[in-house]
Write a protein that holds these residues in place. Structure first.
Motif, PDB file in Angstrom:
ATOM      1  N   ALA A  42       0.843  -1.205   0.000  1.00 23.66           N
ATOM      2  CA  ALA A  42       0.000   0.000   0.000  1.00 23.66           C
ATOM      3  C   ALA A  42       0.874   1.249   0.000  1.00 23.66           C
ATOM      4  CB  ALA A  42      -0.909   0.008   1.230  1.00 23.66           C
ATOM      5  N   PHE A  43       1.984   1.169   0.684  1.00 18.75           N
ATOM      6  CA  PHE A  43       2.894   2.305   0.725  1.00 18.75           C
ATOM      7  C   PHE A  43       3.409   2.614  -0.683  1.00 18.75           C
ATOM      8  CE2 PHE A  43       7.170   4.013   0.859  1.00 18.75           C
ATOM      9  CZ  PHE A  43       6.998   5.119   1.676  1.00 18.75           C
ATOM     10  N   LEU A  44       3.681   1.553  -1.408  1.00 15.24           N
ATOM     11  CA  LEU A  44       4.198   1.712  -2.766  1.00 15.24           C
ATOM     12  C   LEU A  44       3.191   2.450  -3.648  1.00 15.24           C
ATOM     13  CD1 LEU A  44       6.900   0.489  -3.606  1.00 15.24           C
ATOM     14  CD2 LEU A  44       5.658  -1.369  -4.675  1.00 15.24           C
ATOM     15  N   VAL A  45       1.924   2.109  -3.500  1.00 17.64           N
ATOM     16  CA  VAL A  45       0.875   2.771  -4.285  1.00 17.64           C
ATOM     17  C   VAL A  45       0.848   4.260  -3.931  1.00 17.64           C
ATOM     18  CG1 VAL A  45      -1.619   2.917  -4.652  1.00 17.64           C
ATOM     19  CG2 VAL A  45      -0.508   0.679  -4.462  1.00 17.64           C
ATOM     20  N   ALA A  46       0.865   4.556  -2.618  1.00 21.28           N
ATOM     21  CA  ALA A  46       0.833   5.958  -2.185  1.00 21.28           C
ATOM     22  C   ALA A  46       2.075   6.685  -2.711  1.00 21.28           C
ATOM     23  CB  ALA A  46       0.785   6.026  -0.658  1.00 21.28           C
ATOM     24  N   TYR A  47       3.198   5.991  -2.723  1.00 15.28           N
ATOM     25  CA  TYR A  47       4.447   6.606  -3.187  1.00 15.28           C
ATOM     26  C   TYR A  47       4.311   7.047  -4.646  1.00 15.28           C
ATOM     27  CZ  TYR A  47       9.415   7.320  -3.983  1.00 15.28           C
ATOM     28  OH  TYR A  47      10.632   7.882  -4.291  1.00 15.28           O
ATOM     29  N   PHE A  48       3.787   6.154  -5.481  1.00 15.77           N
ATOM     30  CA  PHE A  48       3.680   6.496  -6.900  1.00 15.77           C
ATOM     31  C   PHE A  48       2.718   7.663  -7.116  1.00 15.77           C
ATOM     32  CE2 PHE A  48       5.417   2.173  -7.687  1.00 15.77           C
ATOM     33  CZ  PHE A  48       6.539   2.600  -8.379  1.00 15.77           C
ATOM     34  N   ILE A  49       1.623   7.655  -6.382  1.00 16.06           N
ATOM     35  CA  ILE A  49       0.666   8.757  -6.545  1.00 16.06           C
ATOM     36  C   ILE A  49       1.338  10.077  -6.148  1.00 16.06           C
ATOM     37  CG2 ILE A  49      -1.529   9.689  -5.696  1.00 16.06           C
ATOM     38  CD1 ILE A  49      -2.541   6.784  -5.566  1.00 16.06           C
ATOM     39  N   SER A 299      -4.912   5.628   5.919  1.00 14.18           N
ATOM     40  CA  SER A 299      -4.167   6.231   7.016  1.00 14.18           C
ATOM     41  C   SER A 299      -3.343   7.438   6.559  1.00 14.18           C
ATOM     42  CB  SER A 299      -3.252   5.156   7.617  1.00 14.18           C
ATOM     43  OG  SER A 299      -2.020   5.687   7.968  1.00 14.18           O
ATOM     44  N   GLY A 300      -3.585   8.575   7.213  1.00 15.12           N
ATOM     45  CA  GLY A 300      -2.849   9.795   6.881  1.00 15.12           C
ATOM     46  C   GLY A 300      -1.368   9.622   7.147  1.00 15.12           C
ATOM     47  N   LYS A 301      -1.070   8.819   8.150  1.00 11.93           N
ATOM     48  CA  LYS A 301       0.319   8.569   8.520  1.00 11.93           C
ATOM     49  C   LYS A 301       1.081   7.907   7.369  1.00 11.93           C
ATOM     50  CE  LYS A 301       2.527   6.169  12.235  1.00 11.93           C
ATOM     51  NZ  LYS A 301       2.950   6.542  13.513  1.00 11.93           N
ATOM     52  N   LEU A 302       0.422   6.963   6.723  1.00 13.74           N
ATOM     53  CA  LEU A 302       1.055   6.279   5.596  1.00 13.74           C
ATOM     54  C   LEU A 302       1.331   7.265   4.457  1.00 13.74           C
ATOM     55  CD1 LEU A 302       0.601   2.887   4.145  1.00 13.74           C
ATOM     56  CD2 LEU A 302      -0.066   4.706   2.635  1.00 13.74           C
ATOM     57  N   TRP A 303       0.368   8.148   4.202  1.00  9.21           N
ATOM     58  CA  TRP A 303       0.552   9.118   3.124  1.00  9.21           C
ATOM     59  C   TRP A 303       1.655  10.111   3.458  1.00  9.21           C
ATOM     60  CZ3 TRP A 303      -1.382   9.083  -1.725  1.00  9.21           C
ATOM     61  CH2 TRP A 303      -2.384   8.149  -1.983  1.00  9.21           C
ATOM     62  N   LEU A 304       1.726  10.498   4.724  1.00 10.73           N
ATOM     63  CA  LEU A 304       2.790  11.431   5.108  1.00 10.73           C
ATOM     64  C   LEU A 304       4.150  10.750   4.921  1.00 10.73           C
ATOM     65  CD1 LEU A 304       3.543  14.206   6.213  1.00 10.73           C
ATOM     66  CD2 LEU A 304       3.461  13.256   8.507  1.00 10.73           C
ATOM     67  N   ALA A 305       4.203   9.485   5.313  1.00 10.79           N
ATOM     68  CA  ALA A 305       5.459   8.751   5.127  1.00 10.79           C
ATOM     69  C   ALA A 305       5.795   8.682   3.637  1.00 10.79           C
ATOM     70  CB  ALA A 305       5.344   7.351   5.712  1.00 10.79           C
ATOM     71  N   MET A 524      -2.201  15.479   5.827  1.00 11.90           N
ATOM     72  CA  MET A 524      -1.282  14.456   6.340  1.00 11.90           C
ATOM     73  C   MET A 524      -0.654  14.892   7.654  1.00 11.90           C
ATOM     74  SD  MET A 524       0.674  13.538   2.860  1.00 11.90           S
ATOM     75  CE  MET A 524      -0.233  13.492   1.346  1.00 11.90           C
ATOM     76  N   ILE A 525      -0.214  16.139   7.711  1.00 19.53           N
ATOM     77  CA  ILE A 525       0.426  16.598   8.949  1.00 19.53           C
ATOM     78  C   ILE A 525      -0.582  16.552  10.091  1.00 19.53           C
ATOM     79  CG2 ILE A 525       1.434  18.609  10.127  1.00 19.53           C
ATOM     80  CD1 ILE A 525       2.947  19.263   7.697  1.00 19.53           C
ATOM     81  N   PHE A 526      -1.786  16.966   9.773  1.00 19.31           N
ATOM     82  CA  PHE A 526      -2.818  16.987  10.810  1.00 19.31           C
ATOM     83  C   PHE A 526      -3.067  15.567  11.340  1.00 19.31           C
ATOM     84  CE2 PHE A 526      -7.326  17.086  12.128  1.00 19.31           C
ATOM     85  CZ  PHE A 526      -7.178  17.998  13.157  1.00 19.31           C
ATOM     86  N   SER A 527      -3.181  14.616  10.430  1.00 18.23           N
ATOM     87  CA  SER A 527      -3.499  13.273  10.945  1.00 18.23           C
ATOM     88  C   SER A 527      -2.292  12.643  11.633  1.00 18.23           C
ATOM     89  CB  SER A 527      -4.074  12.356   9.871  1.00 18.23           C
ATOM     90  OG  SER A 527      -3.306  12.397   8.740  1.00 18.23           O
TER      91      SER A 527
END
Ligand code: PFF
Length: 573
Positions: A42-49, A299-305, A524-527
């Motif tokens: 899932a992190f990989l997907v968020a990374y590409f986006i 998860s906002g945390k995942l997107w922030l990462a 992302m920062i907020f979450s």
């Protein structure tokens, strides 16, 4: 004296230098462990986006700012309005803090080149084996792991030879943070039991145990200094000498060095990917790496990462790409360069991940545990996973040495890009000579890194890395998109990029800069802040550490403002 700004030797030199800055430890060291910490696919997907919606548009933005104003970050923002000079220093400051710990990882790599040559990480196996702790006799070969625990053993008590603690054999329920029920390992004709993967690794003499205990001498908390590691000090000094020497004559030296520091590591990386994939069990690791658990994307945390990893990896938000853009000749191709650099960086990270996850899959397979449990993640991952592959290679010593030289050649051009960016800013403001500025900036970063050569070093590094990425880089980017997107105007900047590119970028770019990036970052920062009660990484967060992180973030703008208001040479006399 009005001097002509230094420029790159050629377009290839610029593209390579920018690729060199982007590709670094971020791809081979940070990307895999952040992916691992965030659950893989899932992190990989968020990374590409994040790469397409933020990373590449921001590269275009930063190159165009430097190209337009012909200054490093502080000078460029000052040209927008003098009140914004501090913001350029803030960006440089975030990058500067990052390079202080980045050089520590380079120091680890310098010393690991030696460890590889001597296979120092291969500790003696079964050092804890003591027949009085044995559970039962076995025919299994040394270090074989019992894949299924027989019912007859479940419920029996045993003493762990590593911790000398009393435990009970259980088949499944996780015990302790890195545990996975009981693990039974054979040695010398007996079975020994362990409650955690960490203990089993220690028994089996794993590279992880060597890295954390022997090599770093990690203490149990950031408040416990531990020993000063003199061997690391030597590696650290060598790393800094190499960084400073590479930019001794500015873009002229860089233009030559990058041919080596970009191409050689790439070839080596390919070798490691191929070898990693051939290891038995590698598929298990790749499955973890590539299969997204879609619900994690909430998860906002995942997107922030993910977004902060994109920024870190592309060197966006460090003031680097603004300085590099300022060295571009008048006639250039901003949009195409940004796309080439963004894609080259991402492909490299993807390969770095393949190499690490195939090794993890193999390791998990041999221990009979899930990939998510196999090692404690975090900044040490690369120094545990790669040695694991290397040890399996014929000619392990040679491959080991090559691997760590590869890490170093990848890292050095990222580190010197930051040095070059801050040096350029100092030169723009105080008109000092290149060498003097280089030595001052490099020397200061060297001094700040020294506390991280102790047993608490990796804790500090982890905290600084987390805060500088999650809040430092993201705040710089937020500032940039607000200043350009809403202040001077996204449309004007887009037209500037199009005038200096071989093709035109559409109105989508304005939407990214004005809306998607700032709204995304704020969410992302907020979450992330809301999530604060939860530990952030392998080394855990307690309130004092949280304080230290925020202190850094708050101090930086103050120092930046002081730098901005100090009078430069030839200014406002
Ligand atoms: N882009 C670099 C990487 O991915 O490794 C990150 C970086 C770190 C750049 C430190 C510059 C720097 F000084």
């Amino acid at each position: 004296m009005a001097s002509i700004r230094e420029t790159w030797d050629s377009r290839t030199a610029f593209v390579l230098a920018a690729i060199g800055s982007a590709i670094g430890l971020g791809n081979i060291w940070r990307f895999p462990y952040v992916t691992y910490e965030n659950g893989g696919g899932a992190f990989l997907v968020a990374y590409f986006i994040c790469l397409f919606l933020a990373g590449i548009p921001l590269l275009m933005l930063e190159f165009s700012i430097g190209h337009k104003f012909q200054q490093a970050a502080p000078g460029s923002f000052k040209k927008i309005t003098p009140r914004l000079e501090w913001f350029g220093w803030f960006a440089a400051g975030v990058g500067f803090i990052i390079v202080t710990y980045y050089a520590i990882i380079m120091a680890w790599s310098v010393n690991y080149t030696y460890e590889a040559a001597t296979l120092g990480w291969e500790q003696e196996e079964g050092v804890y084996a003591d027949a009085q702790y044995a559970i039962a006799e076995t025919d299994l070969a040394d270090m074989d792991v019992l894949t299924a625990i027989p019912d007859s053993l479940i419920g029996r008590s045993f003493v762990s030879p590593v911790t000398a603690q009393n435990c009970v054999i259980c088949a499944d329920p996780p015990q302790g943070s890195d545990g996975y029920g009981t693990i039974l390992v054979a040695f010398g004709g007996y079975l020994y039991g362990f409650n955690t993967v960490g203990d089993a690794n220690a028994f089996m003499g794993s590279p992880g145990d060597f890295f954390f205990n022997d090599f770093l001498g990690v203490t149990s908390s950031p408040w416990d200094i531990g020993d000063f590691k003199w061997p690391l000090f030597i590696g650290f000094s060598l790393a800094w000498i190499w960084i400073v020497a590479s930019v001794w004559k500015g873009t002229k030296t860089v233009s030559k060095v990058v041919y080596f520091t970009v191409i050689i590591p790439w070839v080596l990386l390919l070798v490691f990917v191929i070898r990693g994939l051939a290891l038995p069990g590698s598929g298990k690791g790749l499955e973890f790496y590539l299969t997204p658990v879609w619900s994690n994307l909430m998860s906002g945390k995942l997107w922030l990462a993910a977004i902060s990893q994109v920024f870190f990896s592309l060197s966006v938000g460090f003031a680097i790409m603004i300085a590099y853009g300022s060295f571009l000749p008048k006639k250039t191709n901003i949009a195409a360069n940004a796309i080439i650099i963004g894609l080259a960086d991402t492909i490299t990270a993807f390969f770095g991940g393949m190499a690490v996850f195939s090794a993890l899959g193999h390791h998990a397979d041999s221990l009979g545990v899930p990939v998510s449990q196999v090692v404690s993640s975090g900044p040490g991952l690369a120094f545990v996973a790669y040695p694991h592959i290397i040890t399996q290679l014929p000619g392990a010593r040679i491959f080991g040495v090559l691997f760590f030289l590869m890490l170093l050649t990848l890292a050095v051009d990222s580190a010197f890009s930051l040095l070059e960016a801050v040096t350029a800013a100092v030169k723009d403001k105080w008109k000092t000579s290149h060498r003097k500025a280089n030595l001052i900036v490099g020397g200061l970063a060297f001094l700040l890194g020294i506390p991280m050569l102790t047993g608490m070093g990796i804790h500090i590094l982890d905290i600084a890395d987390h805060f500088m990425n999650s809040f430092g880089l993201t705040l710089v980017v937020l500032g940039e998109v607000l200043i350009i997107g809403w202040g001077t105007g996204a449309e004007e900047q887009r037209q500037y990029i199009n005038r200096n590119s071989s093709f035109s970028i559409g109105i989508w770019w304005n939407v990214c800069i004005r809306w998607i990036i700032p709204m995304g970052i704020l969410w992302m920062i907020f979450s992330e802040i809301q999530d604060r009660a939860v530990p952030y990484g392998s080394f855990g967060v307690r309130s004092q550490e949280f304080l230290f992180g925020w202190l850094l973030i708050i101090l930086l703008p103050i120092v930046s403002d002081l730098l901005a208001s100090s009078r430069g040479r030839g200014e406002g006399l």
